[in-house]
Design an enzyme around this catalytic site. Structure first.
Site, PDB file in Angstrom:
ATOM      1  CB  CYS A  65      -5.235  -7.664  -9.913  1.00  0.00           C
ATOM      2  SG  CYS A  65      -3.967  -6.554 -10.576  1.00  0.00           S
ATOM      3  CG  LEU A  66      -0.809  -6.081  -7.993  1.00  0.00           C
ATOM      4  CD1 LEU A  66      -0.265  -4.708  -7.635  1.00  0.00           C
ATOM      5  CD2 LEU A  66       0.312  -7.007  -8.410  1.00  0.00           C
TER       6      LEU A  66
END
Length: 559
Positions: free
Chosen positions: A297-298
Protein backbone atom coordinates in the site's frame (compact mmCIF):
# COMPACT_ATOMS: atom_id res chain seq x y z
CA UNK A 1 -0.61 26.65 1.67
CA UNK A 2 1.68 24.88 4.11
CA UNK A 3 0.80 23.16 7.32
CA UNK A 4 -0.05 25.66 10.03
CA UNK A 5 0.43 24.45 13.58
CA UNK A 6 -1.35 27.37 15.22
CA UNK A 7 -4.98 27.22 16.20
CA UNK A 8 -6.29 30.03 14.03
CA UNK A 9 -10.02 30.82 13.96
CA UNK A 10 -10.14 29.29 10.46
CA UNK A 11 -8.58 26.07 11.66
CA UNK A 12 -10.89 25.83 14.66
CA UNK A 13 -13.96 26.43 12.49
CA UNK A 14 -12.90 23.92 9.85
CA UNK A 15 -12.06 21.36 12.52
CA UNK A 16 -15.54 21.71 14.01
CA UNK A 17 -17.14 21.36 10.57
CA UNK A 18 -14.93 18.36 9.81
CA UNK A 19 -16.27 16.48 12.82
CA UNK A 20 -19.75 16.77 11.31
CA UNK A 21 -18.84 16.09 7.66
CA UNK A 22 -16.42 13.22 8.27
CA UNK A 23 -13.45 15.34 7.19
CA UNK A 24 -14.97 16.34 3.83
CA UNK A 25 -14.82 19.94 2.68
CA UNK A 26 -18.28 21.44 2.02
CA UNK A 27 -16.64 24.06 -0.19
CA UNK A 28 -15.19 21.42 -2.51
CA UNK A 29 -18.59 19.75 -2.85
CA UNK A 30 -20.41 23.05 -3.39
CA UNK A 31 -17.94 24.14 -6.08
CA UNK A 32 -18.49 20.91 -8.01
CA UNK A 33 -22.27 21.23 -7.69
CA UNK A 34 -22.32 24.82 -8.91
CA UNK A 35 -20.17 23.94 -11.93
CA UNK A 36 -22.61 21.18 -12.91
CA UNK A 37 -25.82 23.10 -12.10
CA UNK A 38 -24.84 26.22 -14.02
CA UNK A 39 -23.82 24.27 -17.11
CA UNK A 40 -27.06 22.27 -16.94
CA UNK A 41 -29.07 25.48 -16.66
CA UNK A 42 -27.34 26.76 -19.79
CA UNK A 43 -27.90 23.62 -21.88
CA UNK A 44 -31.44 23.32 -23.31
CA UNK A 45 -30.31 20.31 -25.34
CA UNK A 46 -29.29 18.37 -22.22
CA UNK A 47 -32.51 19.41 -20.50
CA UNK A 48 -34.50 18.10 -23.44
CA UNK A 49 -32.60 14.82 -23.43
CA UNK A 50 -33.30 14.40 -19.72
CA UNK A 51 -36.99 15.13 -20.22
CA UNK A 52 -37.15 12.52 -22.95
CA UNK A 53 -35.34 10.00 -20.77
CA UNK A 54 -37.74 10.66 -17.91
CA UNK A 55 -40.68 10.01 -20.23
CA UNK A 56 -39.07 6.80 -21.53
CA UNK A 57 -38.40 5.51 -18.03
CA UNK A 58 -41.93 6.36 -16.91
CA UNK A 59 -43.41 4.54 -19.92
CA UNK A 60 -41.32 1.47 -19.17
CA UNK A 61 -42.52 1.46 -15.59
CA UNK A 62 -46.16 1.78 -16.59
CA UNK A 63 -46.02 -0.88 -19.30
CA UNK A 64 -43.69 -3.27 -17.49
CA UNK A 65 -41.33 -3.25 -20.46
CA UNK A 66 -38.34 -5.49 -20.94
CA UNK A 67 -36.02 -5.25 -17.97
CA UNK A 68 -32.35 -4.54 -18.24
CA UNK A 69 -29.66 -6.76 -16.74
CA UNK A 70 -29.64 -4.53 -13.70
CA UNK A 71 -33.39 -5.05 -13.21
CA UNK A 72 -32.93 -8.78 -13.46
CA UNK A 73 -31.08 -8.86 -10.17
CA UNK A 74 -27.50 -7.89 -10.96
CA UNK A 75 -27.79 -5.38 -8.10
CA UNK A 76 -27.07 -7.46 -5.00
CA UNK A 77 -29.50 -5.37 -2.95
CA UNK A 78 -32.37 -6.92 -4.87
CA UNK A 79 -31.17 -10.52 -5.18
CA UNK A 80 -33.95 -11.97 -3.01
CA UNK A 81 -36.60 -13.50 -5.37
CA UNK A 82 -39.31 -11.74 -3.36
CA UNK A 83 -38.24 -8.48 -5.00
CA UNK A 84 -39.90 -9.84 -8.18
CA UNK A 85 -43.34 -9.75 -6.55
CA UNK A 86 -45.62 -6.74 -6.20
CA UNK A 87 -45.45 -4.19 -4.71
CA UNK A 88 -41.72 -4.71 -4.12
CA UNK A 89 -40.91 -5.05 -7.83
CA UNK A 90 -42.47 -1.62 -8.35
CA UNK A 91 -40.38 -0.11 -5.54
CA UNK A 92 -37.23 -1.61 -7.01
CA UNK A 93 -37.88 -0.68 -10.62
CA UNK A 94 -38.83 2.89 -9.71
CA UNK A 95 -35.62 3.26 -7.72
CA UNK A 96 -33.47 1.82 -10.51
CA UNK A 97 -35.16 4.08 -13.06
CA UNK A 98 -34.30 7.10 -10.89
CA UNK A 99 -30.76 5.83 -10.59
CA UNK A 100 -30.38 5.61 -14.36
CA UNK A 101 -31.91 9.06 -14.86
CA UNK A 102 -29.61 10.73 -12.37
CA UNK A 103 -26.61 8.99 -13.88
CA UNK A 104 -27.58 10.49 -17.24
CA UNK A 105 -28.17 13.89 -15.64
CA UNK A 106 -24.76 14.08 -13.99
CA UNK A 107 -22.63 12.81 -16.89
CA UNK A 108 -21.75 13.92 -20.43
CA UNK A 109 -22.58 17.57 -19.86
CA UNK A 110 -20.34 19.76 -22.05
CA UNK A 111 -18.17 22.30 -20.24
CA UNK A 112 -18.20 20.75 -16.78
CA UNK A 113 -14.80 20.08 -15.25
CA UNK A 114 -14.36 16.27 -15.50
CA UNK A 115 -13.44 15.99 -11.82
CA UNK A 116 -16.47 18.06 -10.82
CA UNK A 117 -18.63 15.81 -12.98
CA UNK A 118 -17.33 12.72 -11.19
CA UNK A 119 -17.93 14.32 -7.79
CA UNK A 120 -21.53 15.27 -8.61
CA UNK A 121 -22.21 11.84 -10.07
CA UNK A 122 -20.70 10.20 -6.99
CA UNK A 123 -22.71 12.33 -4.56
CA UNK A 124 -25.90 11.70 -6.55
CA UNK A 125 -25.32 7.96 -6.24
CA UNK A 126 -24.74 8.30 -2.50
CA UNK A 127 -27.95 10.28 -2.02
CA UNK A 128 -29.95 7.76 -4.04
CA UNK A 129 -28.42 4.83 -2.17
CA UNK A 130 -29.64 6.37 1.08
CA UNK A 131 -33.21 6.25 -0.27
CA UNK A 132 -33.04 2.73 -1.72
CA UNK A 133 -36.16 0.70 -0.82
CA UNK A 134 -33.90 -2.04 0.54
CA UNK A 135 -32.90 0.26 3.41
CA UNK A 136 -36.38 0.51 4.94
CA UNK A 137 -38.23 -2.21 6.79
CA UNK A 138 -41.62 -1.42 5.27
CA UNK A 139 -40.34 -1.68 1.66
CA UNK A 140 -37.88 -4.57 2.03
CA UNK A 141 -39.58 -7.98 1.59
CA UNK A 142 -36.69 -9.80 3.29
CA UNK A 143 -37.04 -7.67 6.42
CA UNK A 144 -40.83 -7.88 6.40
CA UNK A 145 -40.68 -11.68 6.16
CA UNK A 146 -38.17 -11.89 9.00
CA UNK A 147 -40.27 -9.53 11.14
CA UNK A 148 -43.37 -11.65 10.57
CA UNK A 149 -41.54 -14.90 11.36
CA UNK A 150 -39.91 -13.53 14.51
CA UNK A 151 -42.85 -11.43 15.69
CA UNK A 152 -40.66 -8.30 15.57
CA UNK A 153 -37.83 -9.62 17.72
CA UNK A 154 -35.36 -8.87 14.91
CA UNK A 155 -36.23 -5.16 15.15
CA UNK A 156 -35.76 -5.27 18.91
CA UNK A 157 -32.32 -6.83 18.49
CA UNK A 158 -31.58 -4.25 15.81
CA UNK A 159 -32.44 -1.42 18.20
CA UNK A 160 -30.12 -2.95 20.79
CA UNK A 161 -27.36 -3.21 18.16
CA UNK A 162 -27.85 0.44 17.25
CA UNK A 163 -27.59 1.57 20.86
CA UNK A 164 -24.45 -0.51 21.33
CA UNK A 165 -22.86 0.91 18.17
CA UNK A 166 -23.82 4.46 19.13
CA UNK A 167 -22.21 4.07 22.53
CA UNK A 168 -19.11 2.64 20.84
CA UNK A 169 -19.00 5.64 18.51
CA UNK A 170 -19.33 8.37 21.11
CA UNK A 171 -16.95 6.54 23.42
CA UNK A 172 -14.43 6.11 20.56
CA UNK A 173 -13.90 2.50 21.56
CA UNK A 174 -13.07 -0.41 19.31
CA UNK A 175 -15.84 -2.37 17.68
CA UNK A 176 -17.50 -5.11 19.73
CA UNK A 177 -16.06 -8.63 19.72
CA UNK A 178 -12.54 -7.49 18.76
CA UNK A 179 -11.56 -9.11 22.03
CA UNK A 180 -11.93 -12.44 20.20
CA UNK A 181 -8.89 -11.50 18.10
CA UNK A 182 -6.29 -10.25 20.53
CA UNK A 183 -2.98 -9.04 19.07
CA UNK A 184 -0.19 -11.35 20.19
CA UNK A 185 -2.62 -14.05 21.27
CA UNK A 186 -4.90 -14.80 18.30
CA UNK A 187 -3.40 -12.64 15.56
CA UNK A 188 0.16 -11.43 14.94
CA UNK A 189 1.44 -14.63 16.54
CA UNK A 190 4.33 -15.65 14.27
CA UNK A 191 7.34 -15.96 16.65
CA UNK A 192 9.70 -13.03 16.27
CA UNK A 193 11.60 -10.38 18.17
CA UNK A 194 12.00 -6.62 18.09
CA UNK A 195 15.65 -5.96 17.22
CA UNK A 196 15.55 -2.18 16.79
CA UNK A 197 13.48 0.77 17.96
CA UNK A 198 13.55 4.51 17.40
CA UNK A 199 10.94 7.25 17.80
CA UNK A 200 9.09 6.12 14.66
CA UNK A 201 9.53 2.36 14.14
CA UNK A 202 10.11 -0.99 15.72
CA UNK A 203 11.91 -3.47 13.50
CA UNK A 204 10.72 -7.03 14.02
CA UNK A 205 12.80 -10.02 12.92
CA UNK A 206 11.31 -13.44 12.11
CA UNK A 207 13.55 -16.50 11.94
CA UNK A 208 13.20 -18.81 8.91
CA UNK A 209 11.29 -22.01 9.58
CA UNK A 210 13.57 -24.17 7.43
CA UNK A 211 16.94 -25.93 7.70
CA UNK A 212 18.58 -23.62 5.17
CA UNK A 213 17.89 -19.99 4.35
CA UNK A 214 18.36 -17.61 1.49
CA UNK A 215 21.34 -15.31 2.09
CA UNK A 216 19.31 -12.18 1.33
CA UNK A 217 16.79 -11.23 4.06
CA UNK A 218 13.44 -9.63 3.27
CA UNK A 219 12.44 -6.19 4.56
CA UNK A 220 8.69 -5.47 4.52
CA UNK A 221 7.51 -1.85 4.67
CA UNK A 222 3.76 -1.66 5.43
CA UNK A 223 1.74 1.51 5.08
CA UNK A 224 2.03 4.01 7.91
CA UNK A 225 -1.77 4.27 8.01
CA UNK A 226 -2.19 0.65 9.09
CA UNK A 227 -0.94 -1.74 11.74
CA UNK A 228 1.72 -4.02 10.27
CA UNK A 229 0.06 -7.27 11.30
CA UNK A 230 -2.32 -7.27 8.35
CA UNK A 231 0.54 -9.33 6.87
CA UNK A 232 0.66 -11.55 9.96
CA UNK A 233 -2.96 -12.23 10.83
CA UNK A 234 -3.93 -15.80 11.62
CA UNK A 235 -1.27 -18.49 11.02
CA UNK A 236 -3.09 -19.83 7.96
CA UNK A 237 -3.11 -16.50 6.09
CA UNK A 238 0.07 -14.90 7.43
CA UNK A 239 2.34 -13.74 4.62
CA UNK A 240 5.18 -13.35 7.13
CA UNK A 241 4.86 -16.95 8.26
CA UNK A 242 4.65 -18.18 4.65
CA UNK A 243 7.88 -16.39 3.71
CA UNK A 244 9.65 -17.86 6.73
CA UNK A 245 8.49 -21.34 5.69
CA UNK A 246 10.00 -20.73 2.24
CA UNK A 247 13.41 -20.18 3.79
CA UNK A 248 13.56 -16.40 4.08
CA UNK A 249 14.64 -14.34 7.06
CA UNK A 250 11.96 -11.65 7.35
CA UNK A 251 12.09 -8.19 8.89
CA UNK A 252 9.02 -5.98 9.09
CA UNK A 253 8.55 -2.38 10.17
CA UNK A 254 5.97 -1.68 12.85
CA UNK A 255 5.16 2.04 12.69
CA UNK A 256 4.48 4.04 15.82
CA UNK A 257 0.94 5.38 15.99
CA UNK A 258 1.74 9.13 16.00
CA UNK A 259 0.25 11.63 18.42
CA UNK A 260 0.34 15.41 18.79
CA UNK A 261 4.05 15.33 19.69
CA UNK A 262 4.79 13.89 16.23
CA UNK A 263 3.00 16.63 14.28
CA UNK A 264 6.20 17.88 12.62
CA UNK A 265 7.37 14.52 11.26
CA UNK A 266 7.90 14.77 7.50
CA UNK A 267 8.09 12.40 4.55
CA UNK A 268 11.86 12.77 4.78
CA UNK A 269 11.66 11.55 8.40
CA UNK A 270 9.69 8.50 7.28
CA UNK A 271 12.42 7.74 4.75
CA UNK A 272 15.23 8.33 7.25
CA UNK A 273 13.80 6.97 10.49
CA UNK A 274 11.80 4.28 8.71
CA UNK A 275 13.19 2.65 5.58
CA UNK A 276 16.81 3.81 5.85
CA UNK A 277 17.10 3.03 9.56
CA UNK A 278 15.73 -0.48 8.96
CA UNK A 279 18.13 -1.11 6.05
CA UNK A 280 21.09 0.06 8.11
CA UNK A 281 20.17 -2.26 10.95
CA UNK A 282 19.60 -5.28 8.72
CA UNK A 283 22.77 -4.84 6.66
CA UNK A 284 24.80 -3.66 9.67
CA UNK A 285 26.05 -0.81 7.55
CA UNK A 286 27.62 -3.13 4.96
CA UNK A 287 27.35 -1.41 1.57
CA UNK A 288 27.89 -4.75 -0.20
CA UNK A 289 25.02 -6.51 1.60
CA UNK A 290 21.91 -7.39 -0.37
CA UNK A 291 18.27 -7.69 0.65
CA UNK A 292 14.81 -8.03 -0.87
CA UNK A 293 12.53 -5.04 -0.20
CA UNK A 294 8.74 -5.36 -0.08
CA UNK A 295 6.24 -2.52 0.25
CA UNK A 296 2.49 -2.76 0.84
CA UNK A 297 0.00 0.00 0.00
CA UNK A 298 1.48 3.40 0.93
CA UNK A 299 4.46 1.52 2.31
CA UNK A 300 5.19 0.54 -1.27
CA UNK A 301 4.99 4.18 -2.34
CA UNK A 302 7.44 5.11 0.42
CA UNK A 303 9.70 2.21 -0.49
CA UNK A 304 9.69 3.30 -4.14
CA UNK A 305 10.80 6.77 -3.08
CA UNK A 306 13.61 5.31 -0.96
CA UNK A 307 14.63 2.91 -3.75
CA UNK A 308 14.79 5.74 -6.28
CA UNK A 309 16.95 7.77 -3.89
CA UNK A 310 19.26 4.78 -3.38
CA UNK A 311 19.56 4.26 -7.14
CA UNK A 312 20.28 7.96 -7.63
CA UNK A 313 23.09 7.72 -5.04
CA UNK A 314 24.61 4.50 -6.43
CA UNK A 315 23.37 2.29 -3.58
CA UNK A 316 22.47 -1.14 -5.02
CA UNK A 317 21.69 -3.06 -1.84
CA UNK A 318 18.18 -3.91 -3.05
CA UNK A 319 18.39 -7.26 -4.81
CA UNK A 320 14.71 -6.96 -5.72
CA UNK A 321 11.78 -4.65 -5.14
CA UNK A 322 8.24 -5.99 -4.58
CA UNK A 323 5.28 -3.62 -4.49
CA UNK A 324 1.91 -4.89 -3.28
CA UNK A 325 -1.17 -2.80 -4.11
CA UNK A 326 1.04 0.29 -4.24
CA UNK A 327 0.67 3.38 -6.41
CA UNK A 328 3.59 5.43 -7.70
CA UNK A 329 1.51 7.45 -10.17
CA UNK A 330 -1.50 9.30 -8.78
CA UNK A 331 -2.85 10.75 -12.01
CA UNK A 332 -5.66 8.17 -12.00
CA UNK A 333 -6.18 7.27 -8.32
CA UNK A 334 -9.78 6.18 -8.74
CA UNK A 335 -12.76 7.56 -6.83
CA UNK A 336 -10.68 8.27 -3.73
CA UNK A 337 -9.19 11.09 -5.80
CA UNK A 338 -12.58 12.81 -5.68
CA UNK A 339 -11.85 13.65 -2.04
CA UNK A 340 -8.38 15.07 -2.74
CA UNK A 341 -8.25 18.56 -4.24
CA UNK A 342 -6.83 21.92 -3.16
CA UNK A 343 -9.92 22.83 -1.16
CA UNK A 344 -10.08 19.43 0.52
CA UNK A 345 -6.37 19.37 1.40
CA UNK A 346 -6.52 22.90 2.87
CA UNK A 347 -9.55 21.82 4.90
CA UNK A 348 -7.73 18.75 6.22
CA UNK A 349 -4.67 20.85 7.06
CA UNK A 350 -6.81 23.06 9.26
CA UNK A 351 -8.29 20.00 10.97
CA UNK A 352 -4.81 18.63 11.61
CA UNK A 353 -3.58 22.01 12.86
CA UNK A 354 -5.88 21.76 15.88
CA UNK A 355 -4.71 18.31 16.98
CA UNK A 356 -1.34 17.62 15.32
CA UNK A 357 -2.52 14.58 13.38
CA UNK A 358 -5.37 13.22 11.32
CA UNK A 359 -7.33 10.49 13.01
CA UNK A 360 -8.03 7.48 10.82
CA UNK A 361 -11.74 7.76 11.58
CA UNK A 362 -11.72 11.19 9.92
CA UNK A 363 -10.66 9.57 6.64
CA UNK A 364 -12.52 6.28 7.12
CA UNK A 365 -15.81 7.91 6.12
CA UNK A 366 -14.47 8.67 2.65
CA UNK A 367 -13.26 5.09 2.19
CA UNK A 368 -16.59 3.67 3.33
CA UNK A 369 -18.45 5.89 0.86
CA UNK A 370 -16.48 4.31 -1.99
CA UNK A 371 -18.24 1.03 -1.24
CA UNK A 372 -21.30 2.35 0.57
CA UNK A 373 -23.57 -0.53 -0.45
CA UNK A 374 -21.16 -3.08 1.01
CA UNK A 375 -19.72 -1.13 3.93
CA UNK A 376 -22.66 1.02 5.05
CA UNK A 377 -26.13 0.10 3.83
CA UNK A 378 -25.80 -3.68 3.77
CA UNK A 379 -24.64 -3.49 7.38
CA UNK A 380 -27.51 -1.19 8.32
CA UNK A 381 -29.93 -3.77 6.96
CA UNK A 382 -28.18 -6.71 8.59
CA UNK A 383 -27.46 -5.16 11.97
CA UNK A 384 -30.49 -2.92 12.56
CA UNK A 385 -33.34 -4.37 10.46
CA UNK A 386 -32.58 -8.09 10.48
CA UNK A 387 -31.06 -7.94 13.95
CA UNK A 388 -27.99 -9.93 12.96
CA UNK A 389 -24.37 -9.30 13.80
CA UNK A 390 -21.62 -9.81 11.25
CA UNK A 391 -19.34 -12.48 12.64
CA UNK A 392 -15.98 -10.92 13.45
CA UNK A 393 -12.92 -12.28 11.69
CA UNK A 394 -9.22 -11.51 11.88
CA UNK A 395 -9.24 -9.02 9.00
CA UNK A 396 -12.19 -7.10 10.46
CA UNK A 397 -10.46 -6.96 13.84
CA UNK A 398 -7.33 -5.57 12.19
CA UNK A 399 -9.39 -3.04 10.24
CA UNK A 400 -10.91 -1.78 13.50
CA UNK A 401 -7.42 -1.21 14.93
CA UNK A 402 -7.01 2.21 13.35
CA UNK A 403 -3.98 4.51 13.25
CA UNK A 404 -3.31 8.23 12.92
CA UNK A 405 -1.27 10.30 10.46
CA UNK A 406 1.09 13.10 11.58
CA UNK A 407 0.03 16.49 10.32
CA UNK A 408 3.07 17.63 8.35
CA UNK A 409 3.84 14.28 6.74
CA UNK A 410 0.23 13.72 5.73
CA UNK A 411 0.01 17.19 4.24
CA UNK A 412 3.18 16.57 2.22
CA UNK A 413 1.87 13.22 1.05
CA UNK A 414 -1.44 14.68 -0.14
CA UNK A 415 0.16 17.66 -1.86
CA UNK A 416 3.30 16.18 -3.40
CA UNK A 417 1.85 12.81 -4.39
CA UNK A 418 -1.93 13.11 -4.81
CA UNK A 419 -2.23 16.73 -5.94
CA UNK A 420 1.03 17.34 -7.81
CA UNK A 421 2.02 13.74 -8.65
CA UNK A 422 5.66 14.70 -8.09
CA UNK A 423 6.99 11.14 -7.87
CA UNK A 424 5.75 10.18 -11.34
CA UNK A 425 7.10 13.47 -12.72
CA UNK A 426 10.58 12.98 -11.27
CA UNK A 427 10.10 16.00 -9.01
CA UNK A 428 9.75 14.43 -5.56
CA UNK A 429 12.70 15.39 -3.40
CA UNK A 430 14.72 13.30 -0.95
CA UNK A 431 17.73 14.96 0.71
CA UNK A 432 16.83 18.17 -1.17
CA UNK A 433 17.35 16.52 -4.57
CA UNK A 434 14.77 14.99 -6.93
CA UNK A 435 14.39 11.24 -7.40
CA UNK A 436 13.27 9.36 -10.52
CA UNK A 437 11.68 5.91 -10.68
CA UNK A 438 13.45 5.33 -13.98
CA UNK A 439 16.76 5.19 -12.06
CA UNK A 440 15.75 1.96 -10.31
CA UNK A 441 17.58 -1.03 -11.74
CA UNK A 442 16.54 -3.73 -9.27
CA UNK A 443 14.00 -6.17 -10.77
CA UNK A 444 10.45 -5.40 -9.63
CA UNK A 445 7.52 -7.69 -8.78
CA UNK A 446 4.29 -5.65 -8.70
CA UNK A 447 0.91 -6.95 -7.52
CA UNK A 448 -2.47 -5.27 -7.99
CA UNK A 449 -5.99 -6.46 -7.17
CA UNK A 450 -9.05 -6.35 -9.42
CA UNK A 451 -11.47 -4.80 -6.88
CA UNK A 452 -9.12 -2.35 -5.22
CA UNK A 453 -10.94 0.90 -4.38
CA UNK A 454 -7.85 2.39 -2.69
CA UNK A 455 -5.15 1.63 -5.28
CA UNK A 456 -7.04 0.81 -8.53
CA UNK A 457 -5.14 -1.74 -10.55
CA UNK A 458 -4.91 0.38 -13.70
CA UNK A 459 -3.25 3.09 -11.62
CA UNK A 460 -0.83 0.55 -10.12
CA UNK A 461 -0.11 -0.76 -13.62
CA UNK A 462 1.38 2.61 -14.61
CA UNK A 463 4.58 1.45 -12.89
CA UNK A 464 5.17 -0.44 -16.15
CA UNK A 465 5.37 2.89 -17.96
CA UNK A 466 7.50 4.75 -15.43
CA UNK A 467 10.32 2.22 -14.91
CA UNK A 468 13.12 1.03 -17.20
CA UNK A 469 13.96 -2.18 -15.40
CA UNK A 470 12.71 -5.78 -15.40
CA UNK A 471 9.09 -5.79 -14.13
CA UNK A 472 6.73 -8.67 -13.44
CA UNK A 473 3.16 -7.45 -12.99
CA UNK A 474 0.51 -9.68 -11.42
CA UNK A 475 -3.20 -8.86 -11.23
CA UNK A 476 -5.05 -11.01 -8.72
CA UNK A 477 -8.75 -11.14 -7.93
CA UNK A 478 -9.99 -9.66 -4.69
CA UNK A 479 -9.86 -6.31 -2.92
CA UNK A 480 -7.10 -4.15 -1.49
CA UNK A 481 -6.52 -6.43 1.50
CA UNK A 482 -8.27 -9.67 0.56
CA UNK A 483 -6.44 -9.94 -2.76
CA UNK A 484 -3.06 -9.59 -1.07
CA UNK A 485 -3.97 -12.14 1.62
CA UNK A 486 -4.24 -14.84 -1.02
CA UNK A 487 -2.66 -17.83 0.68
CA UNK A 488 -2.29 -21.12 -1.24
CA UNK A 489 -5.44 -23.21 -0.93
CA UNK A 490 -7.74 -20.19 -0.77
CA UNK A 491 -10.71 -21.16 -2.94
CA UNK A 492 -11.63 -19.11 -5.98
CA UNK A 493 -8.27 -17.41 -6.41
CA UNK A 494 -6.80 -16.62 -9.82
CA UNK A 495 -4.38 -14.13 -11.30
CA UNK A 496 -3.06 -12.66 -14.55
CA UNK A 497 0.61 -12.07 -15.25
CA UNK A 498 2.73 -10.00 -17.62
CA UNK A 499 6.51 -9.61 -17.77
CA UNK A 500 8.48 -6.70 -19.21
CA UNK A 501 12.23 -6.66 -19.59
CA UNK A 502 14.33 -3.57 -20.03
CA UNK A 503 13.82 -2.22 -23.54
CA UNK A 504 10.43 -3.89 -24.16
CA UNK A 505 7.68 -1.80 -25.73
CA UNK A 506 4.98 -0.59 -23.37
CA UNK A 507 1.53 -2.24 -23.48
CA UNK A 508 -1.40 -0.33 -22.06
CA UNK A 509 -3.45 -1.89 -19.27
CA UNK A 510 -6.49 -2.18 -21.50
CA UNK A 511 -4.63 -3.83 -24.37
CA UNK A 512 -2.98 -6.33 -22.04
CA UNK A 513 -6.01 -7.39 -20.03
CA UNK A 514 -8.05 -8.06 -23.20
CA UNK A 515 -5.75 -10.94 -24.12
CA UNK A 516 -4.40 -11.92 -20.69
CA UNK A 517 -4.82 -15.53 -19.60
CA UNK A 518 -6.10 -16.31 -16.11
CA UNK A 519 -4.11 -18.71 -13.94
CA UNK A 520 -5.85 -20.54 -11.10
CA UNK A 521 -4.50 -20.38 -7.58
CA UNK A 522 -2.59 -18.01 -5.35
CA UNK A 523 0.09 -15.60 -6.54
CA UNK A 524 2.18 -16.26 -3.41
CA UNK A 525 4.06 -19.31 -4.82
CA UNK A 526 4.74 -17.41 -8.07
CA UNK A 527 6.26 -14.59 -6.06
CA UNK A 528 8.40 -16.76 -3.79
CA UNK A 529 9.75 -18.66 -6.82
CA UNK A 530 10.63 -15.31 -8.35
CA UNK A 531 12.36 -14.27 -5.12
CA UNK A 532 14.27 -17.55 -5.02
CA UNK A 533 15.46 -17.04 -8.60
CA UNK A 534 16.81 -13.63 -7.62
CA UNK A 535 18.48 -14.98 -4.46
CA UNK A 536 21.74 -16.70 -3.75
CA UNK A 537 21.99 -20.42 -3.02
CA UNK A 538 20.53 -21.52 0.34
CA UNK A 539 22.95 -21.39 3.27
CA UNK A 540 22.93 -22.29 6.93
CA UNK A 541 20.96 -19.87 9.11
CA UNK A 542 23.10 -16.91 10.05
CA UNK A 543 23.92 -16.21 13.66
CA UNK A 544 22.85 -12.84 14.94
CA UNK A 545 24.22 -10.87 17.83
CA UNK A 546 21.39 -8.37 17.65
CA UNK A 547 20.11 -7.48 21.13
CA UNK A 548 16.62 -8.67 21.93
CA UNK A 549 14.45 -5.67 22.83
CA UNK A 550 11.05 -7.32 23.07
CA UNK A 551 9.13 -10.29 21.72
CA UNK A 552 6.93 -9.79 18.66
CA UNK A 553 4.55 -8.08 18.12
CA UNK A 554 6.43 -5.42 20.12
CA UNK A 555 5.05 -2.31 21.82
CA UNK A 556 4.24 0.17 19.03
CA UNK A 557 1.51 -2.06 17.63
CA UNK A 558 -0.55 -1.42 20.77
CA UNK A 559 -0.36 2.35 20.43
Amino acid sequence: MTHNDTRTPDALLHSAIGRVTGGLSPTALATAYLDWAMHLAGSPTKQGDLLAKAQTEALRLMTGGKRSEERNGRDSRFSDPRWNTLPFAAYRDTFLAQQRWWNAATTHLAGVDPKHERIVNFIARQMLDMAAPSNFAITNPTVLSRTWDEHGENLLRGAQNWIQDFNQLIGQRRRPHCEDFCVGRDIAVTPGEVVFRNRLIELIRYTPRSDTVRPEPILIVPAWIMKYYVLDLSPENSLVRYLCEQGFEVFIISWKNPDADDADLTMQDYVDLGVRAAIKKITRGDKDARLHAVGYCLGGTLLSIAAAAMARDGDDRFATLSLLASQVDFSEPGEIGLFINESQVAFLEDIMATQGYLDADQMAGAFRLLRSNDLIWSRVIRHYLLGERTQMNDLMAWNADSTRMPAKMHSEYLRHLFLHNDLAKGMFQVDDAPVALSDIRAPIFCVATTKDHIAPWRSVYRLMLLTDTDVTFVLTNGGHNGGILSEPGHEGRHYFRIHKTEGDAYRSAGAWIETAKAHDGSWWPVWTRWLAEKSGAPVAPRRTNVPHIAAAPGHYVFG
